[in-house]
Write a protein that holds these residues in place. Structure first.
Motif, PDB file in Angstrom:
ATOM      1  N   MET A   1       0.475  -1.014   0.107  1.00  0.00           N
ATOM      2  CA  MET A   1      -0.044   0.161   0.263  1.00  0.00           C
ATOM      3  C   MET A   1       0.961   1.280  -0.036  1.00  0.00           C
ATOM      4  N   THR A   2       0.117   2.351  -0.433  1.00  0.00           N
ATOM      5  CA  THR A   2       1.012   3.390  -1.119  1.00  0.00           C
ATOM      6  C   THR A   2      -0.150   4.577  -0.246  1.00  0.00           C
ATOM      7  N   GLY A   3       0.747   5.221   0.544  1.00  0.00           N
ATOM      8  CA  GLY A   3      -0.246   6.294   1.145  1.00  0.00           C
ATOM      9  C   GLY A   3      -0.110   7.899   0.600  1.00  0.00           C
ATOM     10  N   LEU A   4      -0.575   8.392   1.229  1.00  0.00           N
ATOM     11  CA  LEU A   4      -1.079   9.711  -0.126  1.00  0.00           C
ATOM     12  C   LEU A   4      -1.598  10.679   0.889  1.00  0.00           C
ATOM     13  N   ASP A   5      -0.749  11.585   0.821  1.00  0.00           N
ATOM     14  CA  ASP A   5      -1.780  13.100   1.305  1.00  0.00           C
ATOM     15  C   ASP A   5      -2.005  13.624   0.703  1.00  0.00           C
ATOM     16  N   THR A   6      -2.758  14.836   1.764  1.00  0.00           N
ATOM     17  CA  THR A   6      -3.543  15.641   1.112  1.00  0.00           C
ATOM     18  C   THR A   6      -3.192  16.349   0.147  1.00  0.00           C
ATOM     19  N   ASN A   7      -1.977  16.700  -0.213  1.00  0.00           N
ATOM     20  CA  ASN A   7      -1.931  17.918  -0.876  1.00  0.00           C
ATOM     21  C   ASN A   7      -1.646  16.845  -2.525  1.00  0.00           C
ATOM     22  N   VAL A   8      -1.115  15.569  -2.305  1.00  0.00           N
ATOM     23  CA  VAL A   8      -1.173  14.671  -3.191  1.00  0.00           C
ATOM     24  C   VAL A   8      -3.127  14.691  -3.751  1.00  0.00           C
ATOM     25  N   VAL A   9      -3.783  14.264  -2.664  1.00  0.00           N
ATOM     26  CA  VAL A   9      -5.299  13.974  -3.398  1.00  0.00           C
ATOM     27  C   VAL A   9      -5.449  15.485  -4.095  1.00  0.00           C
ATOM     28  N   ILE A  10      -5.766  16.476  -3.458  1.00  0.00           N
ATOM     29  CA  ILE A  10      -5.653  17.966  -3.899  1.00  0.00           C
ATOM     30  C   ILE A  10      -5.335  18.276  -5.595  1.00  0.00           C
ATOM     31  N   ARG A  11      -4.166  18.045  -6.199  1.00  0.00           N
ATOM     32  CA  ARG A  11      -2.961  17.987  -7.424  1.00  0.00           C
ATOM     33  C   ARG A  11      -4.124  16.892  -8.045  1.00  0.00           C
ATOM     34  N   THR A  68     -16.749   9.126  -4.774  1.00  0.00           N
ATOM     35  CA  THR A  68     -15.797   8.495  -5.422  1.00  0.00           C
ATOM     36  C   THR A  68     -14.551   8.109  -5.316  1.00  0.00           C
ATOM     37  N   LEU A  69     -13.787   8.661  -4.166  1.00  0.00           N
ATOM     38  CA  LEU A  69     -12.789   7.859  -3.438  1.00  0.00           C
ATOM     39  C   LEU A  69     -13.627   6.711  -2.464  1.00  0.00           C
ATOM     40  N   LEU A  70     -14.914   6.597  -1.915  1.00  0.00           N
ATOM     41  CA  LEU A  70     -14.527   4.860  -1.391  1.00  0.00           C
ATOM     42  C   LEU A  70     -15.100   3.987  -2.194  1.00  0.00           C
ATOM     43  N   ARG A  71     -15.573   4.513  -3.495  1.00  0.00           N
ATOM     44  CA  ARG A  71     -16.127   4.091  -4.634  1.00  0.00           C
ATOM     45  C   ARG A  71     -15.055   3.165  -5.629  1.00  0.00           C
ATOM     46  N   SER A  72     -13.777   3.754  -4.813  1.00  0.00           N
ATOM     47  CA  SER A  72     -12.663   3.522  -5.757  1.00  0.00           C
ATOM     48  C   SER A  72     -12.295   2.474  -5.278  1.00  0.00           C
ATOM     49  N   LYS A  73     -11.834   1.206  -6.939  1.00  0.00           N
ATOM     50  CA  LYS A  73     -11.272   0.346  -6.189  1.00  0.00           C
ATOM     51  C   LYS A  73      -9.715  -0.234  -5.703  1.00  0.00           C
ATOM     52  N   GLU A  74      -9.377   1.206  -6.051  1.00  0.00           N
ATOM     53  CA  GLU A  74      -7.736   1.539  -6.453  1.00  0.00           C
ATOM     54  C   GLU A  74      -7.155   2.555  -4.773  1.00  0.00           C
ATOM     55  N   LEU A  75      -8.547   2.571  -3.958  1.00  0.00           N
ATOM     56  CA  LEU A  75      -7.401   3.166  -2.992  1.00  0.00           C
ATOM     57  C   LEU A  75      -8.403   2.153  -1.801  1.00  0.00           C
ATOM     58  N   ARG A  76      -7.456   2.788  -0.756  1.00  0.00           N
ATOM     59  CA  ARG A  76      -8.062   2.018   1.027  1.00  0.00           C
ATOM     60  C   ARG A  76      -8.463   3.395   1.601  1.00  0.00           C
TER      61      ARG A  76
END
Length: 131
Positions: A1-11, A68-76
């Motif tokens: 798993m790869t953690g994502l910070d808020t600024n990555v999500v926003i960009r 969308t975030l909740l449905r994404s299969k590529e995100l936990r």
């Protein structure tokens, strides 16, 4: 798993900085169901706050992003069950998303009562006003 910070999500969502957007899109494109990205509860709440306060997203747009975030299969998403419950409360009320999530987390932790000074949270998110 790869953690994502808020600024990555926003960009990734906003595409407002060409260099950072390119890097965020490239990173997110490497995520898979086997090697997903991870969003903590803090990242989810910060993302909502930034979208509302800095980019003027409407409540409906925030709801769509969260769905969308909740449905994404590529995100936990950390405690996705609570985020989903908070989203349903948010959709049906005037409370802020953060307040809805605070109430759901407190409830899940076994709190019988959750107190606030926020009248909207008290009326919509099953919180109680401090007497």
């Amino acid at each position: 798993m790869t953690g994502l910070d808020t600024n990555v999500v926003i960009r990734y969502l906003i595409h407002d900085d060409p260099l950072q957007t390119s890097a965020a899109v490239k990173l997110v494109s490497t995520l898979t169901t086997e090697e997903p990205g991870f969003l903590s509860l803090i990242v989810v709440v910060e993302t909502v706050w930034v979208l509302e306060s800095s980019y003027g997203f409407s409540k409906q747009q925030i709801e769509e992003v969260l769905e969308t975030l909740l449905r994404s299969k590529e995100l936990r998403i950390e405690r996705a069950d609570l985020v989903g419950q908070a989203l349903r409360t948010f959709q049906a009320s005037r409370a802020d998303f953060a307040d809805c999530l605070i109430e759901r987390c407190a409830h899940a932790a076994g709190c019988r009562l959750i107190y606030t000074f926020d009248r909207r949270a008290a009326s919509a998110a099953q919180m109680h006003l401090v007497p």
